[in-house]
Design a protein around this motif. Structure first.
Motif, short mmCIF file in Angstrom:
data_model
loop_
_atom_site.label_atom_id
_atom_site.label_comp_id
_atom_site.label_asym_id
_atom_site.label_seq_id
_atom_site.Cartn_x
_atom_site.Cartn_y
_atom_site.Cartn_z
N ILE A 74 -5.80 -4.27 1.78
CA ILE A 74 -4.90 -3.95 0.52
C ILE A 74 -5.32 -5.01 0.13
O ILE A 74 -4.94 -6.12 0.81
CB ILE A 74 -3.44 -3.00 0.34
N PRO A 75 -5.41 -5.06 -0.72
CA PRO A 75 -5.23 -6.57 -1.73
C PRO A 75 -4.33 -7.34 -1.63
O PRO A 75 -3.35 -7.12 -1.27
CB PRO A 75 -5.27 -6.18 -2.80
N SER A 76 -4.55 -8.83 -1.57
CA SER A 76 -3.30 -9.89 -0.97
C SER A 76 -2.29 -9.46 -1.65
O SER A 76 -1.29 -9.91 -1.41
CB SER A 76 -4.03 -10.72 -0.89
N TYR A 77 -2.50 -9.65 -3.07
CA TYR A 77 -1.29 -9.66 -3.92
C TYR A 77 -0.45 -7.94 -3.68
O TYR A 77 0.52 -7.95 -4.10
CB TYR A 77 -1.42 -8.93 -5.29
N LEU A 78 -1.37 -7.14 -3.24
CA LEU A 78 -0.98 -5.72 -2.80
C LEU A 78 0.14 -6.48 -1.42
O LEU A 78 1.46 -5.95 -1.32
CB LEU A 78 -1.16 -4.66 -2.47
N ALA A 79 -0.41 -6.81 -0.67
CA ALA A 79 -0.26 -6.42 0.70
C ALA A 79 1.57 -7.89 0.78
O ALA A 79 3.06 -7.66 1.10
CB ALA A 79 -0.80 -7.77 1.54
N ALA A 80 1.34 -8.76 -0.45
CA ALA A 80 2.77 -9.77 -0.78
C ALA A 80 3.75 -9.32 -1.53
O ALA A 80 5.15 -9.12 -1.48
CB ALA A 80 2.05 -10.96 -1.87
N TYR A 119 -10.10 7.98 -6.12
CA TYR A 119 -11.71 7.89 -6.43
C TYR A 119 -12.95 7.55 -4.64
O TYR A 119 -11.46 6.71 -3.59
CB TYR A 119 -12.00 6.61 -7.43
N GLY A 120 -13.63 8.22 -4.25
CA GLY A 120 -14.15 8.16 -3.08
C GLY A 120 -13.00 8.22 -1.85
O GLY A 120 -13.34 7.59 -1.14
N LEU A 121 -12.22 9.58 -1.97
CA LEU A 121 -11.32 9.54 -0.95
C LEU A 121 -12.58 9.99 0.39
O LEU A 121 -13.33 11.01 -0.16
CB LEU A 121 -11.06 10.51 -1.19
N GLU A 122 -12.47 9.10 1.27
CA GLU A 122 -13.19 9.00 2.68
C GLU A 122 -12.57 9.16 3.86
O GLU A 122 -11.43 8.52 4.17
CB GLU A 122 -14.02 7.86 2.92
N LEU A 123 -12.69 9.64 5.45
CA LEU A 123 -12.17 10.30 5.60
C LEU A 123 -12.72 9.52 7.04
O LEU A 123 -14.16 10.14 7.07
CB LEU A 123 -11.68 12.20 6.15
N HIS A 183 -9.34 6.89 10.20
CA HIS A 183 -8.24 6.22 9.21
C HIS A 183 -8.71 6.92 8.31
O HIS A 183 -9.57 7.95 8.00
CB HIS A 183 -8.53 4.48 8.92
N PHE A 184 -8.26 6.57 6.59
CA PHE A 184 -8.85 6.98 5.30
C PHE A 184 -8.74 5.70 4.49
O PHE A 184 -8.07 5.14 4.13
CB PHE A 184 -8.24 7.94 4.43
N GLU A 185 -9.83 5.87 3.21
CA GLU A 185 -10.02 4.82 2.20
C GLU A 185 -10.18 5.62 1.64
O GLU A 185 -10.50 6.86 0.94
CB GLU A 185 -11.88 4.57 2.36
N VAL A 186 -9.16 5.07 0.05
CA VAL A 186 -9.34 5.63 -1.53
C VAL A 186 -9.44 5.10 -2.23
O VAL A 186 -9.08 3.31 -1.94
CB VAL A 186 -8.00 6.42 -1.18
N THR A 187 -9.88 4.54 -3.51
CA THR A 187 -10.22 4.44 -4.12
C THR A 187 -8.71 4.43 -5.72
O THR A 187 -8.89 5.24 -5.74
CB THR A 187 -10.50 3.21 -5.17
N LEU A 188 -7.69 3.34 -5.59
CA LEU A 188 -6.75 3.98 -6.91
C LEU A 188 -7.08 2.54 -7.68
O LEU A 188 -7.52 1.43 -7.57
CB LEU A 188 -5.65 3.80 -6.00
N VAL A 245 -7.29 -2.05 -12.46
CA VAL A 245 -8.24 -2.69 -11.47
C VAL A 245 -8.65 -1.48 -10.98
O VAL A 245 -7.31 -1.31 -10.02
CB VAL A 245 -7.44 -3.91 -11.41
N HIS A 246 -9.84 -1.29 -10.09
CA HIS A 246 -9.87 -0.39 -9.13
C HIS A 246 -9.94 -1.36 -7.72
O HIS A 246 -10.27 -3.03 -7.95
CB HIS A 246 -10.73 0.21 -9.21
N GLU A 247 -8.72 -0.50 -7.06
CA GLU A 247 -8.69 -1.26 -6.18
C GLU A 247 -9.52 -0.51 -4.79
O GLU A 247 -8.48 0.22 -4.42
CB GLU A 247 -7.60 -2.35 -5.81
N ARG A 248 -10.31 -0.70 -3.32
CA ARG A 248 -10.42 0.40 -2.09
C ARG A 248 -9.42 -0.09 -1.51
O ARG A 248 -8.95 -1.27 -1.38
CB ARG A 248 -11.85 -0.18 -1.89
N LEU A 249 -8.59 0.91 -0.74
CA LEU A 249 -7.53 0.68 0.34
C LEU A 249 -8.31 1.27 1.14
O LEU A 249 -9.09 2.62 1.00
CB LEU A 249 -5.98 1.60 -0.18
N VAL A 250 -7.85 1.03 2.86
CA VAL A 250 -7.83 1.25 4.34
C VAL A 250 -7.04 1.39 4.53
O VAL A 250 -5.87 0.11 5.32
CB VAL A 250 -9.49 0.68 4.63
N ILE A 251 -6.52 2.39 5.02
CA ILE A 251 -5.17 2.92 5.73
C ILE A 251 -5.31 4.08 6.71
O ILE A 251 -5.87 5.42 7.22
CB ILE A 251 -3.83 4.02 4.48
N PRO A 252 -5.09 3.18 8.38
CA PRO A 252 -5.06 3.79 9.41
C PRO A 252 -4.35 4.84 9.57
O PRO A 252 -3.09 4.99 9.18
CB PRO A 252 -4.79 2.82 10.13
#
Length: 165
Positions: free
Chosen positions: A51-57, A72-76, A80-85, A90-97
Motif C-alpha cells: 500500500i502507499p507509504s502515506y496509508l501505511a503511516a 478498479y482492476g480487481l485481480e485475483l 493475494h488480490f490486487e485492486v485500485t481504489l 488519487v488512484h492507488e494500487r493495493l496488493v493484499i495477501p
C-alpha cells in the motif's frame, strides 16, 4: 514425543478464506450484483501487503477498504488480490495477501467472517485454496420460509473457541 494432530482450526480458516476468494473472484469477473459491497479489513504490516507509504503511516496496524462504487482492476492471484481504489481523488494500487485479511463483510446481506491473522510461515496453506471452492448456503432453521420480504440475517464467525491456548 507428542503425536501430530489434525489442525481443524487451520482447515476451517483456510476454507473460510476460500469463501472470500470466491466472492472476490465472482466480482472480478462479473461486477458487484445488486446492493452487494464488501468491507475488507487487513493487517497493513503483513508481509506482501503493498500500500502507499502515506496509508501505511496512517494505518500502521490495520486498514479497512470498501469495494462498492469506485474500485478498479480487481485481480485475483493464488495468494493475494490486487485492486485500485481512490484516496483523496488519487488512484492507488493495493496488493493484499489473503493471509493478511482479518475481517470480510458484506453488509447488504448481513454476512461477515472474522479471521485470525495467518502466521507468514503458514501462508502456503492459504495459497492452496482452490480457485473455485464449493459454497454451501446455510438456511436459518428458525425461518418459516425463504421469502424475500423477510430481512436476511447473518452471523460473524470467530474461530477462537477452537484454537489451542
Amino acid at each position: 514425543m507428542p503425536k501430530e494432530q489434525l489442525r481443524y482450526d487451520r482447515m476451517v480458516e483456510t476454507a473460510l478464506r476460500g469463501v472470500v476468494r470466491e466472492a472476490l473472484s465472482e466480482v472480478a469477473e462479473r461486477g458487484l450484483p445488486g446492493n452487494h459491497h464488501f468491507y475488507v479489513t487487513f493487517r497493513s504490516g503483513y508481509p506482501g501487503v503493498d500500500i502507499p507509504s502515506y496509508l501505511a503511516a496512517q494505518y500502521p496496524n490495520e486498514m479497512t477498504i470498501v469495494l462498492q462504487f469506485q474500485y478498479y482492476g480487481l485481480e485475483l492471484h493464488d495468494d493475494h488480490f490486487e485492486v485500485t481504489l481512490s484516496f483523496n481523488n488519487v488512484h492507488e494500487r493495493l496488493v493484499i495477501p489473503f493471509g493478511a485479511i482479518t475481517t470480510f463483510a458484506d453488509p447488504s446481506v448481513n454476512f461477515a467472517l472474522q479471521f485470525q491473522p495467518v502466521v507468514p510461515a503458514e501462508s502456503a496453506e492459504i495459497s492452496a485454496i482452490s480457485p473455485r471452492p464449493t459454497m454451501v448456503e446455510r438456511k436459518d432453521e428458525a425461518k418459516p420460509s425463504d421469502s424475500d420480504d423477510e430481512p436476511k440475517r447473518g452471523e460473524v464467525v470467530t474461530l477462537d473457541a477452537f484454537r489451542k491456548k
